[in-house]
Design a protein around this motif. Structure first.
Motif, short mmCIF file in Angstrom:
data_model
loop_
_atom_site.label_atom_id
_atom_site.label_comp_id
_atom_site.label_asym_id
_atom_site.label_seq_id
_atom_site.Cartn_x
_atom_site.Cartn_y
_atom_site.Cartn_z
N SER A 31 25.94 -72.90 -45.91
CA SER A 31 26.48 -72.77 -44.56
C SER A 31 28.00 -72.74 -44.58
N SER A 32 28.59 -71.90 -43.73
CA SER A 32 30.05 -71.81 -43.67
C SER A 32 30.46 -71.13 -42.36
N ARG A 33 31.66 -70.57 -42.34
CA ARG A 33 32.17 -69.84 -41.19
C ARG A 33 32.88 -68.58 -41.67
N ALA A 34 32.96 -67.58 -40.81
CA ALA A 34 33.61 -66.32 -41.17
C ALA A 34 34.36 -65.76 -39.97
N THR A 35 35.43 -65.06 -40.26
CA THR A 35 36.17 -64.33 -39.24
C THR A 35 36.46 -62.94 -39.80
N TYR A 36 37.38 -62.20 -39.18
CA TYR A 36 37.65 -60.82 -39.63
C TYR A 36 39.13 -60.51 -39.48
N TYR A 37 39.54 -59.45 -40.17
CA TYR A 37 40.91 -58.95 -40.00
C TYR A 37 40.84 -57.49 -39.59
N GLY A 38 41.79 -57.07 -38.83
CA GLY A 38 41.80 -55.68 -38.37
C GLY A 38 42.53 -54.76 -39.32
N GLY A 77 37.25 -65.13 -59.20
CA GLY A 77 36.25 -64.76 -58.20
C GLY A 77 36.43 -63.37 -57.64
N CYS A 78 37.51 -62.68 -58.02
CA CYS A 78 37.73 -61.31 -57.57
C CYS A 78 36.60 -60.41 -58.07
N GLY A 79 36.09 -59.55 -57.21
CA GLY A 79 35.02 -58.65 -57.58
C GLY A 79 33.64 -59.21 -57.40
N ALA A 80 33.52 -60.50 -57.09
CA ALA A 80 32.20 -61.10 -56.86
C ALA A 80 31.59 -60.55 -55.57
N CYS A 81 30.27 -60.55 -55.52
CA CYS A 81 29.56 -60.03 -54.36
C CYS A 81 28.78 -61.13 -53.66
N TYR A 82 28.78 -61.10 -52.34
CA TYR A 82 28.07 -62.10 -51.54
C TYR A 82 27.32 -61.42 -50.40
N GLN A 83 26.19 -61.99 -50.08
CA GLN A 83 25.48 -61.61 -48.87
C GLN A 83 25.84 -62.65 -47.81
N VAL A 84 26.32 -62.17 -46.68
CA VAL A 84 26.76 -63.05 -45.60
C VAL A 84 26.02 -62.66 -44.33
N ARG A 85 25.47 -63.63 -43.64
CA ARG A 85 24.80 -63.34 -42.37
C ARG A 85 25.11 -64.44 -41.37
N CYS A 86 25.28 -64.06 -40.11
CA CYS A 86 25.62 -65.04 -39.08
C CYS A 86 24.37 -65.65 -38.48
N LYS A 87 24.56 -66.70 -37.69
CA LYS A 87 23.42 -67.50 -37.25
C LYS A 87 23.33 -67.60 -35.73
N TYR A 88 23.87 -66.59 -35.02
CA TYR A 88 23.80 -66.61 -33.57
C TYR A 88 22.72 -65.66 -33.08
N ARG A 117 34.67 -53.52 -40.82
CA ARG A 117 33.38 -52.85 -41.08
C ARG A 117 32.32 -53.86 -41.52
N ALA A 118 32.71 -54.81 -42.35
CA ALA A 118 31.75 -55.82 -42.80
C ALA A 118 31.34 -56.75 -41.65
N TYR A 119 32.31 -57.16 -40.84
CA TYR A 119 32.01 -58.05 -39.71
C TYR A 119 31.07 -57.37 -38.73
N SER A 133 34.11 -60.82 -29.98
CA SER A 133 34.73 -61.65 -28.95
C SER A 133 34.78 -63.12 -29.37
N TYR A 134 33.84 -63.55 -30.22
CA TYR A 134 33.86 -64.92 -30.72
C TYR A 134 35.04 -65.15 -31.67
N GLY A 135 35.37 -64.15 -32.47
CA GLY A 135 36.49 -64.28 -33.42
C GLY A 135 36.10 -64.98 -34.70
N VAL A 136 35.43 -66.12 -34.59
CA VAL A 136 34.94 -66.88 -35.75
C VAL A 136 33.47 -67.20 -35.49
N VAL A 137 32.62 -67.01 -36.49
CA VAL A 137 31.20 -67.27 -36.32
C VAL A 137 30.67 -68.14 -37.45
N ASP A 138 29.64 -68.91 -37.15
CA ASP A 138 28.93 -69.67 -38.19
C ASP A 138 28.09 -68.70 -39.01
N VAL A 139 28.14 -68.86 -40.33
CA VAL A 139 27.41 -67.97 -41.22
C VAL A 139 26.73 -68.78 -42.31
#
Length: 249
Positions: A31-38, A77-88, A117-119, A133-139
């Motif tokens: 469990s963690s949190r994620a946001t995005y950059y434009g 950790g550069c180049g590592a791959c992760y699957q990320v999914r939100c919980k809302y 694009r990922a967000y 609109s949330y800006g930051v989400v639980d993931v």
């Protein structure tokens, strides 16, 4: 019928063996949190801390991310791959997004700062505007193997390199879950391996590299060494890319 002392001890030992495999399974989400950059094109950034430049903005179709210090691991950790999914629910897609680490960044207790694009891929169809609109989400996230069908691991001569006095290399299209923890160049004149410095991120460098075609070796996840004979041309140039003909697991 009750257990004998020997049977009870055997039972406890079995539990102790099985528990770590369950706790540390790659199938487990964290469990963690994620946001995005434009960005103007919704892709990644060519100025990320991993040093990937243009590759870092377009790899994986632009589904990339900056990660927290604990996942960045000083650049390994550069180049590592992760699957990320939100919980809302009901806004979040079931699969979420699969991202490649190209940068370091964190804020508001986040482990991921995703490209636009990922967000967007976190959301179900028609629900992306709500997540933005949330800006930051639980993931929740997990490490997954990187996959680059049709590509071997490659070493690119970094744009900061200056022939012949300064050589910087960066591995790209690094598949699997292994991490490159060291890179060395063979010095024929001294008959020995000389370590390259991790300059920053995934960039390895060496001043005054040996003349002629360059043989190098790299260490995978702190143990296995892979040797590449005469992999870099004797007349290497900044921006040139060299196919290793191997791929990581």
């Amino acid at each position: 019928m009750g257990l004998t002392l020997d049977s009870y001890i055997s039972f406890l030992c079995m539990i102790m063996i099985l528990l770590p495999s369950r706790c540390y399974s790659q199938d487990s989400y964290v469990s963690s949190r994620a946001t995005y950059y434009g960005s103007p094109d919704c892709l990644g950034t060519p100025t990320g801390a991993c040093g990937y430049k243009t590759y870092g903005s377009t790899v994986n179709g632009g589904e990339v991310s900056g990660v927290s210090y604990k996942l960045f691991k000083n650049g390994s950790g550069c180049g590592a791959c992760y699957q990320v999914r939100c919980k809302y629910a009901p806004h979040c897609s079931e699969e979420g997004t699969k991202v490649v680490v190209t940068d370091h960044g964190e804020g508001d207790n986040t482990d991921f700062i995703l490209s636009t694009r990922a967000y967007n891929k976190l959301a179900r169809p028609g629900q992306a505007e709500i997540l933005f609109s949330y800006g930051v989400v639980d993931v929740e996230y997990k490490r997954i193997p990187c996959q680059y069908p049709g590509y071997n691991l490659m070493f690119k001569v970094h744009e900061h390199s200056k022939f012949p006095q300064y050589l910087a290399l960066i591995p790209i299209y690094q598949a699997g879950v292994s991490e490159i923890t060291a890179v060395e160049i063979w010095r024929e004149d001294c008959k020995e391996w000389r370590g390259m410095r991790r300059a920053y991120g995934a960039v390895w460098d060496m001043p005054n590299p040996p003349e002629g075609a360059i043989t190098l070796r790299f260490q995978v996840s702190g143990s296995k060494w892979v040797e590449l004979k005469s992999i870099i041309s004797s007349e290497w140039k900044a921006g040139a890319t060299y196919d290793t003909a191997v791929q990581l697991d």
